[in-house]
Design a protein around this motif. Sequence first.
Motif, short mmCIF file in Angstrom:
data_model
loop_
_atom_site.label_atom_id
_atom_site.label_comp_id
_atom_site.label_asym_id
_atom_site.label_seq_id
_atom_site.Cartn_x
_atom_site.Cartn_y
_atom_site.Cartn_z
N LEU A 81 28.03 48.52 25.55
CA LEU A 81 27.31 48.60 26.82
C LEU A 81 26.57 49.93 26.93
N LEU A 82 27.20 51.02 26.50
CA LEU A 82 26.50 52.32 26.52
C LEU A 82 25.26 52.25 25.62
N ALA A 83 25.42 51.66 24.44
CA ALA A 83 24.29 51.54 23.51
C ALA A 83 23.17 50.68 24.10
N ALA A 84 23.55 49.74 24.96
CA ALA A 84 22.55 48.86 25.59
C ALA A 84 21.90 49.52 26.80
N GLY A 85 22.29 50.76 27.09
CA GLY A 85 21.63 51.49 28.17
C GLY A 85 22.35 51.47 29.51
N VAL A 86 23.55 50.89 29.54
CA VAL A 86 24.34 50.94 30.78
C VAL A 86 24.88 52.36 30.90
N PRO A 87 24.62 53.05 32.03
CA PRO A 87 24.93 54.48 32.07
C PRO A 87 26.42 54.80 32.18
N GLU A 88 27.17 53.95 32.87
CA GLU A 88 28.61 54.18 33.02
C GLU A 88 29.31 52.83 32.91
N VAL A 89 30.48 52.83 32.30
CA VAL A 89 31.16 51.56 32.05
C VAL A 89 32.59 51.65 32.58
N GLU A 90 32.90 50.84 33.58
CA GLU A 90 34.28 50.73 34.05
C GLU A 90 34.79 49.34 33.71
N ILE A 91 36.00 49.31 33.18
CA ILE A 91 36.60 48.06 32.73
C ILE A 91 38.02 47.98 33.28
N ALA A 92 38.35 46.87 33.90
CA ALA A 92 39.73 46.65 34.34
C ALA A 92 40.28 45.42 33.66
N PHE A 93 41.53 45.50 33.25
CA PHE A 93 42.21 44.35 32.65
C PHE A 93 43.06 43.66 33.71
N LYS A 94 42.88 42.35 33.79
CA LYS A 94 43.69 41.52 34.69
C LYS A 94 44.54 40.63 33.81
N VAL A 95 45.83 40.71 33.97
CA VAL A 95 46.74 40.00 33.08
C VAL A 95 47.14 38.66 33.69
N TYR A 96 46.84 37.59 32.98
CA TYR A 96 47.37 36.28 33.35
C TYR A 96 48.68 36.07 32.61
N SER A 97 49.62 35.39 33.24
CA SER A 97 50.86 35.05 32.55
C SER A 97 50.72 33.67 31.92
N GLU A 98 51.38 33.47 30.80
CA GLU A 98 51.29 32.17 30.12
C GLU A 98 51.94 31.07 30.95
N GLU A 99 52.90 31.43 31.80
CA GLU A 99 53.54 30.40 32.63
C GLU A 99 52.67 30.03 33.84
N GLY A 100 51.60 30.79 34.06
CA GLY A 100 50.68 30.45 35.14
C GLY A 100 49.31 30.07 34.61
N TYR A 101 49.25 29.64 33.36
CA TYR A 101 47.96 29.28 32.74
C TYR A 101 48.08 27.89 32.12
N TYR A 102 47.15 27.03 32.45
CA TYR A 102 47.22 25.62 32.04
C TYR A 102 45.95 25.22 31.30
N ILE A 103 46.13 24.55 30.19
CA ILE A 103 45.00 23.99 29.43
C ILE A 103 45.17 22.48 29.42
N ASN A 104 44.20 21.82 30.02
CA ASN A 104 44.27 20.35 30.15
C ASN A 104 45.63 19.90 30.70
N GLY A 105 46.12 20.66 31.66
CA GLY A 105 47.35 20.27 32.36
C GLY A 105 48.63 20.75 31.72
N MET A 106 48.54 21.32 30.49
CA MET A 106 49.74 21.82 29.81
C MET A 106 49.90 23.31 30.07
N ARG A 107 51.10 23.70 30.49
CA ARG A 107 51.39 25.11 30.72
C ARG A 107 51.44 25.85 29.38
N CYS A 108 50.80 27.01 29.32
CA CYS A 108 50.65 27.70 28.03
C CYS A 108 51.96 28.18 27.44
N ASP A 109 52.96 28.49 28.28
CA ASP A 109 54.23 28.93 27.69
C ASP A 109 55.00 27.75 27.09
#
Lengths: 111, 111, 111
Positions: A81-109
């Motif tokens: 992003l800096l190389a693309a000309g964005v002057p400042e870069v802030e990044i936050a990580f949001k953690v999903y839990s596998e027991e709260g994540y579903y793919i086609n109705g199946m819980r990831c854990d």
Amino acid sequence: MPQLTIRGIAPERVIAISEALVRQLADVCGCGTDNFTFDCLQTVSAMDGKRVDTYPFVEVAWFERGMQTRDRFAETITKHLLAAGVPEVEIAFKVYSEEGYYINGMRCDAL
Amino acid sequence: MPQLTIRGIAPERVIAISEALVRQLADVCGCGTDNFTFDCLQTVSAMDGKRVDTYPFVEVAWFERGMQTRDRFAETITKHLLAAGVPEVEIAFKVYSEEGYYINGMRCDAL
Amino acid sequence: MPQLTIRGIAPERVIAISEALVRQLADVCGCGTDNFTFDCLQTVSAMDGKRVDTYPFVEVAWFERGMQTRDRFAETITKHLLAAGVPEVEIAFKVYSEEGYYINGMRCDAL
């Protein structure tokens, strides 16, 4: 996942860096490039009584992969992003839990 | 940060209250006004088979500052939005961790 | 709350399923249909140097209600979206705490 949700950076800039960025992020994570999404949000921002440009911000939603991977992941996004000309870069990580994540109705854990 | 992400409230209303609001929020937090962002999301909402107005909602992303500050922060936003004619105000706080937040590639717990 | 924030699915599709979906989700949660919001985000997505369709994704923001309710909640959304022609459905739950949620200035754990 990982899912990058981006505000304050023109989609054209994100498109322009997306090919190199996704390859390097996949290297960092040791997974395929098809796990990633880069989504730009449409926003209108306000400050001091005026409409202003949205401050550049990336939220990364993922399952926690530890500090070393997280540091390299953030470093990789920042570098592009800096190389693309964005002057400042802030990044936050949001953690999903596998027991709260579903793919086609199946819980990831349970997969 | 703190970052207010707003849906269901016209950007014009947010712009109109932004100057007074940011000053009071900065007072509550004991920090400068330039730490804050107010971003309005563009949304299309659905209910009961129809397109409807998006329900007014503010998500505050921040590092946790404790219950007293949080109460006063929410009270300040609520007061300004009610005065601006928003009929109901729901606010949720989303806590980012300093070890998962990066500014120009530096992890915040290392700054 | 619960609040469904949807990306990568045309609002028209969400509108079309919203009536049946909200009734079934209210049944799953044992609450009224007026607690729910369905908001579609406007996004522009990038991959491999091109603009691409946003990958379908639903984030459910709620107070935690336990695994059984969560499983049935995810199953209900998935069933409706697959039936509406969405090819793959990923759903993540984001948990708000009652002590960080305010309605008209009142903290939810105090209501």
